[in-house]
Design a protein around this motif. Structure first.
Motif, mmCIF file in Angstrom:
data_model
loop_
_atom_site.group_PDB
_atom_site.id
_atom_site.type_symbol
_atom_site.label_atom_id
_atom_site.label_comp_id
_atom_site.label_asym_id
_atom_site.label_seq_id
_atom_site.Cartn_x
_atom_site.Cartn_y
_atom_site.Cartn_z
ATOM 1 N N TYR A 107 -4.318 4.874 -2.066
ATOM 2 C CA TYR A 107 -3.962 3.924 -1.248
ATOM 3 C C TYR A 107 -3.534 2.592 -1.626
ATOM 4 O O TYR A 107 -2.455 2.151 -1.267
ATOM 5 C CB TYR A 107 -5.437 3.528 -0.189
ATOM 6 N N THR A 108 -3.953 2.249 -2.921
ATOM 7 C CA THR A 108 -3.664 0.854 -3.421
ATOM 8 C C THR A 108 -2.920 0.985 -4.705
ATOM 9 O O THR A 108 -3.093 0.308 -5.636
ATOM 10 C CB THR A 108 -4.936 0.191 -3.658
ATOM 11 N N THR A 165 -1.088 -2.624 -6.156
ATOM 12 C CA THR A 165 -1.543 -3.799 -6.463
ATOM 13 C C THR A 165 -2.308 -3.831 -7.784
ATOM 14 O O THR A 165 -2.510 -4.809 -8.032
ATOM 15 C CB THR A 165 -2.649 -4.295 -5.142
ATOM 16 N N LEU A 219 0.869 -1.114 0.035
ATOM 17 C CA LEU A 219 0.003 -0.106 0.053
ATOM 18 C C LEU A 219 0.794 1.132 0.032
ATOM 19 O O LEU A 219 1.971 1.090 0.556
ATOM 20 C CB LEU A 219 -0.914 0.060 1.199
ATOM 21 N N SER A 248 1.420 -10.796 -0.831
ATOM 22 C CA SER A 248 1.706 -9.799 0.301
ATOM 23 C C SER A 248 2.284 -10.494 1.520
ATOM 24 O O SER A 248 1.662 -11.406 2.055
ATOM 25 C CB SER A 248 0.572 -9.206 0.473
#
Length: 113
Positions: free
Chosen positions: A53-54, A57, A27, A69
């Protein structure tokens, strides 16, 4: 849309012609306050926050490439910080082998009640 997904898959595959594994954060920042992605927020605000935030990914999600992860770090408050390993399509076993080696070298923190 399908064209973009195919392109993402090809770009992902091209990346692993040069690299065996990519190490990245999971993150972009530590765990946010409760409500940061609250259902009561306007859609545009939620989307902007989610994308911020992501950050790391979506490449795996869009390409279908394997990723794992691992909880290898923690904040001063004890919250987990994840590390992501990504590899070429079909290299899931490589990621699992690396994860086992990393856990052996630095055992993952366990949650206790």
């Amino acid at each position: 849309m399908l064209r973009q997904l195919r392109l993402a898959r090809q770009r992902y595959a091209d990346t692993f012609e040069q690299y065996d594994v990519i190490l990245s954060p999971v993150l972009a920042h530590t765990t946010p306050e409760i409500g940061y992605l609250g259902a009561d927020l306007p859609f545009d605000t939620q989307l902007e926050r989610l994308l911020r935030y992501t950050t790391f990914t979506p490449a795996n999600n869009a390409s279908g490439g394997p990723g794992i992860s691992l909880p290898l770090g923690q904040t001063d408050d004890g919250l987990p910080i994840g590390v992501q390993l990504s590899a070429a399509n079909g290299e899931d076993a490589l990621l699992l082998a690396l994860a086992f080696e990393l856990e052996d070298a630095q055992p993952f923190r366990r949650l206790t009640s």
